[in-house]
Design an enzyme around this catalytic site. Structure first.
Site, PDB file in Angstrom:
ATOM      1  N   HIS A  56       0.832  -1.204   0.000  1.00  0.00           N
ATOM      2  CA  HIS A  56       0.000   0.000   0.000  1.00  0.00           C
ATOM      3  C   HIS A  56       0.868   1.257   0.000  1.00  0.00           C
ATOM      4  O   HIS A  56       0.548   2.236  -0.674  1.00  0.00           O
ATOM      5  CB  HIS A  56      -0.923   0.005   1.221  1.00  0.00           C
ATOM      6  CG  HIS A  56      -2.011  -1.014   1.143  1.00  0.00           C
ATOM      7  ND1 HIS A  56      -2.911  -1.217   2.168  1.00  0.00           N
ATOM      8  CD2 HIS A  56      -2.345  -1.900   0.177  1.00  0.00           C
ATOM      9  CE1 HIS A  56      -3.759  -2.180   1.823  1.00  0.00           C
ATOM     10  NE2 HIS A  56      -3.413  -2.611   0.626  1.00  0.00           N
TER      11      HIS A  56
ATOM     12  N   HIS B  37       2.156  -2.083   9.467  1.00  0.00           N
ATOM     13  CA  HIS B  37       3.577  -2.318   9.163  1.00  0.00           C
ATOM     14  C   HIS B  37       4.492  -1.563  10.141  1.00  0.00           C
ATOM     15  O   HIS B  37       4.044  -0.748  10.948  1.00  0.00           O
ATOM     16  CB  HIS B  37       3.897  -1.905   7.724  1.00  0.00           C
ATOM     17  CG  HIS B  37       3.207  -2.746   6.688  1.00  0.00           C
ATOM     18  ND1 HIS B  37       3.717  -3.953   6.253  1.00  0.00           N
ATOM     19  CD2 HIS B  37       2.046  -2.553   6.009  1.00  0.00           C
ATOM     20  CE1 HIS B  37       2.900  -4.458   5.346  1.00  0.00           C
ATOM     21  NE2 HIS B  37       1.880  -3.642   5.181  1.00  0.00           N
TER      22      HIS B  37
END
Length: 280
Positions: A173, A232
């Protein structure tokens, strides 16, 4: 519609209202969002979002909410297919604006090849990220990362076997969303070259596509921000963002400046050199 001397003008009024709304949205985006000044600084803004959002996640993590639920509406129906949304909206926009500015079919095909290049970049980078994750990862029996399941050598086999794969997962992303944002901003800059007559259908079509692309870019910015503050670790997001920025810089700021390339969107200097003076 005329019934017994009565003229039904409601449909015409509704149509005019929608056109006025479209005009207002177009003007707003041109003035405040998709501007020349933004194009020059947007990569820095995106980099700051990654860095500041990541630091915020590490130092002041937010509680779980709808935004970090991977099944939320925007993630499932937009981000998961981000390149498809970007591709299919840019395709008609690039084709129509390029043709009416250049009146050259070959130039249209040449400019549309930017979408092919973008697709290749998306595919190669995502496959590379998967390769790195498999190369650096191991399979564990649970999210606690205590017991190894050494019989599984890649993420797919691990997950299918009921395990949890842990490796260096470069954020897809963080790569794709900045690349899509920058590509939309680069391609929609062409609206500043258009002289559209408001009473023609082509004006409505181009304006509708421009507004749709502007809204899409704002969605990508929002979801990129959510990725920065919720998902993340900082290095995975920095690497992902770096790939996205490099993909944009290597194409629009380097390769596309050369004659043997898909080229950048038609600009004033190009149009003058071709002696075009069309009004849509």
């Amino acid at each position: 519609m005329v019934v017994a001397g009565y003229v039904d003008t409601s449909s015409a009024v509704d149509g005019n209202f929608l056109i006025k709304c479209l005009e207002s949205c177009t003007q707003f985006l041109k003035t405040y969002c998709l501007t020349m000044a933004l194009r020059q600084r947007l990569y820095l803004v995106l980099l700051c979002i990654t860095v500041i959002g990541s630091l915020f996640k590490e130092l002041l993590p937010l509680p779980d909410s709808y935004l970090n639920n991977k099944r939320n509406f925007l993630n499932v129906y937009f981000v998961k297919v981000a390149w498809a949304w970007t591709f299919w909206l840019l395709l008609p926009f690039i084709a129509i604006t390029t043709f009416y500015l250049t009146r050259n079919q070959k130039e249209v095909l040449r400019r549309l090849s930017t979408l092919l290049i973008g697709t290749i970049i998306w595919y190669v980078c995502t496959r590379f990220f998967m390769f790195i994750e498999n190369l650096t990862g191991s399979c564990y029996t649970s999210e606690a990362l205590q017991d190894l399941k050494e019989e599984h050598e890649n993420k797919k086999a691990c997950v299918m076997g009921g395990g949890v794969w842990y490796g260096f997962d470069i954020s897809g992303h963080s790569f794709l969303l900045p690349y899509c944002i920058l590509m939309i901003v680069e391609e929609t800059a062409v609206v500043h070259e258009l002289k559209l007559q408001k009473n023609q259908y082509i004006h409505i079509i181009v304006s509708a596509l421009f507004v749709a692309l502007g809204i899409l870019a704002l969605i990508w910015v929002w979801m990129f921000f959510c990725t920065a503050i919720y998902f993340h670790d900082i290095y995975q997001k920095l690497f992902g963002t770096a790939f996205g920025l490099l993909a944009w810089y290597g194409t629009y700021q380097a390769w596309y400046l050369h004659p043997i390339s898909p080229g950048r969107p038609p600009q004033g200097s190009y149009l003058k050199s071709k002696q075009h003076s069309y009004r849509l």
